[in-house]
Design a protein around this motif. Structure first.
Motif, short mmCIF file in Angstrom:
data_model
loop_
_atom_site.label_atom_id
_atom_site.label_comp_id
_atom_site.label_asym_id
_atom_site.label_seq_id
_atom_site.Cartn_x
_atom_site.Cartn_y
_atom_site.Cartn_z
N UNK A 1 0.89 -1.33 0.05
CA UNK A 1 0.16 -0.04 -0.14
C UNK A 1 0.87 1.33 -0.02
N UNK A 2 1.95 1.47 0.51
CA UNK A 2 2.89 2.51 0.58
C UNK A 2 3.72 2.66 -0.65
N UNK A 3 3.89 1.51 -1.57
CA UNK A 3 4.50 1.65 -2.68
C UNK A 3 3.85 1.56 -4.04
N UNK A 4 2.47 1.33 -3.89
CA UNK A 4 1.91 1.05 -5.18
C UNK A 4 1.82 2.03 -6.16
N UNK A 5 1.89 3.17 -5.82
CA UNK A 5 2.02 4.34 -6.90
C UNK A 5 3.48 4.40 -7.57
N UNK A 6 4.65 3.93 -6.91
CA UNK A 6 5.93 3.63 -7.28
C UNK A 6 5.93 2.50 -8.20
N UNK A 7 5.46 1.61 -7.84
CA UNK A 7 5.76 0.15 -8.76
C UNK A 7 4.75 0.08 -10.02
N UNK A 8 3.56 0.72 -9.68
CA UNK A 8 2.44 0.58 -10.77
C UNK A 8 2.32 -0.68 -11.72
N UNK A 9 3.39 -1.35 -12.06
CA UNK A 9 3.12 -2.67 -12.72
C UNK A 9 3.96 -3.62 -11.85
N UNK A 10 3.27 -4.64 -11.49
CA UNK A 10 3.83 -5.63 -10.65
C UNK A 10 4.55 -6.77 -11.34
N UNK A 11 5.79 -6.15 -11.93
CA UNK A 11 6.84 -7.44 -12.68
C UNK A 11 7.65 -7.67 -11.57
N UNK A 12 8.32 -8.78 -11.85
CA UNK A 12 9.63 -9.27 -10.80
C UNK A 12 10.64 -8.17 -10.90
N UNK A 13 10.68 -7.39 -11.94
CA UNK A 13 11.98 -6.66 -12.01
C UNK A 13 11.52 -5.30 -11.06
N UNK A 14 10.26 -4.85 -11.13
CA UNK A 14 9.84 -3.67 -10.23
C UNK A 14 9.68 -3.85 -8.79
N UNK A 15 9.14 -5.30 -8.61
CA UNK A 15 8.93 -5.83 -7.20
C UNK A 15 10.33 -5.63 -6.51
N UNK A 16 11.36 -6.12 -7.26
CA UNK A 16 12.70 -6.28 -6.35
C UNK A 16 13.27 -5.06 -6.22
N UNK A 17 12.91 -3.85 -6.90
CA UNK A 17 13.35 -2.51 -6.56
C UNK A 17 13.34 -2.27 -5.30
N UNK A 18 12.38 -2.67 -4.44
CA UNK A 18 11.83 -2.35 -3.18
C UNK A 18 11.96 -3.52 -2.10
N UNK A 19 12.04 -3.36 -0.93
CA UNK A 19 12.08 -4.48 0.01
C UNK A 19 10.96 -5.24 -0.06
N UNK A 20 11.10 -6.68 -0.22
CA UNK A 20 9.89 -7.70 0.00
C UNK A 20 9.94 -8.71 0.92
N UNK A 21 9.04 -8.46 1.55
CA UNK A 21 8.94 -9.45 2.90
C UNK A 21 8.53 -11.06 2.31
N UNK A 22 9.22 -11.72 3.02
CA UNK A 22 9.45 -13.14 2.51
C UNK A 22 9.16 -13.94 3.91
N UNK A 23 9.26 -15.40 3.61
CA UNK A 23 8.94 -16.14 4.45
C UNK A 23 10.35 -16.88 4.97
N UNK A 24 10.48 -17.55 6.29
CA UNK A 24 11.80 -18.05 6.67
C UNK A 24 12.15 -19.29 5.75
N UNK A 25 13.32 -19.25 5.32
CA UNK A 25 13.81 -20.44 4.36
C UNK A 25 13.20 -21.72 4.30
#
Length: 298
Positions: free
Chosen positions: A176-200
């Motif tokens: 919600x705080x990045x949606x205007x910057x990302x605009x298109x949810x491509x993998x490249x765009x997503x990885x430009x910002x921190x991405x919450x993940x699960x433990x390995x």
């Protein structure tokens, strides 16, 4: 009539197969090792063949033992089903189900569903456990849970289990705080910002890592490691971070904004998995059939 093995002797034999050790099997059965060994010798005498090969290097099932094992398990399963059926028919006990839910799948929808189920089946007792893939499959195999709700794994031997499809989850990018910057949810765009993940160790970590890596080795992903989709959503509400979660989870939380459809679609099939020949088959089917007939509640 020819003497037959006792139930305890069959249980001890099955326990030996699970533990692979006379010492551990005796401890599990809460008897001495000498008593356990005597049980196995008597079982072999009654069956008429050697079931366990013993040597100074240890012990293991003989080929005859391997053949006898599923038959012994079937005898106990049949007896358990018969006892369960007569106790339920006589209303001696309530039908009890233990259900393990994949932690990264999110169980809030199942919790909501169970409340609806009780309205129609007040005689049931249902316990829900929040678990990860390895724990779910182990507890399913050891009969500590009756049903698992999970994304069906493609790298595990599931030959011991039956499965029933529940729904297909579509994943989206929530930020919600990045949606205007990302605009298109491509993998490249997503990885430009921190991405919450699960433990390995999590199933969804491996799934999402495969999705975003696209074959790249040693891909570094900036972001937090959180234990379930609800903590991820809360974290992204408060921080400049995104996460990839099932659209259905957002809908269950009444979240209608702040996410984008993934440019490269990601969908996973959620299923019920359960052990074949379970003694609670009738009770389990009542629950699972109700879920499949009322998909909007889950």
């Amino acid at each position: 009539m020819k003497e037959l093995p006792t139930i305890q002797e069959l249980q001890s034999f099955i326990t030996y197969n699970k533990t692979g050790s006379f010492t551990l099997a005796a401890q599990t059965m809460n008897i001495t090792q000498s008593a356990f060994s005597a049980q196995m010798k008597k079982l072999e005498r009654l069956v008429g063949v050697k079931l366990i090969s013993r040597s100074t290097r240890g012990s293991r099932l003989t080929p005859e033992g391997e053949l006898f094992l599923p038959e012994a398990e079937l005898v106990l399963d049949t007896l358990e089903r018969a006892i369960q059926s007569i106790r339920l028919a006589s209303k001696v006990e309530r039908p009890v189900l233990n259900i393990g839910v994949l932690r990264s799948l999110g169980d809030i929808r199942l919790n909501g569903y169970v409340s609806h189920f009780f309205e129609n089946h007040p005689e049931f007792s249902v316990s829900i456990y929040d678990m990860e893939e390895e724990e779910i499959l182990l507890d399913l195999r050891e009969n500590r849970i009756d049903i698992a709700l999970l994304y069906l794994p493609n790298n595990k031997d599931m030959s011991l289990y039956e499965s029933k499809a529940v729904r297909e989850d579509e994943f989206v990018y929530y930020a919600p705080k990045l949606i205007d910057k990302v605009k298109v949810a491509s993998v490249k765009n997503i990885l430009q910002f921190p991405l919450s993940m699960y433990p390995p160790k999590y199933f969804m970590y491996r799934t999402l890592k495969s999705y975003i890596s696209n074959g790249q080795q040693n891909l570094h992903v900036r972001g937090s490691r959180l234990s379930n989709p609800y903590t991820m959503i809360d974290y992204c509400d408060k921080n400049n971070s995104g996460c990839i979660v099932a659209r259905q989870i957002l809908e269950s939380l009444n979240i209608k904004n702040g996410f984008l459809s993934l440019e490269k679609p990601l969908k996973l099939q959620a299923c019920f998995a359960y052990k074949k020949n379970n003694s609670k088959t009738e009770t389990m089917n009542t629950f699972m059939d109700y879920v499949q007939q009322n998909p909007d509640e889950l």
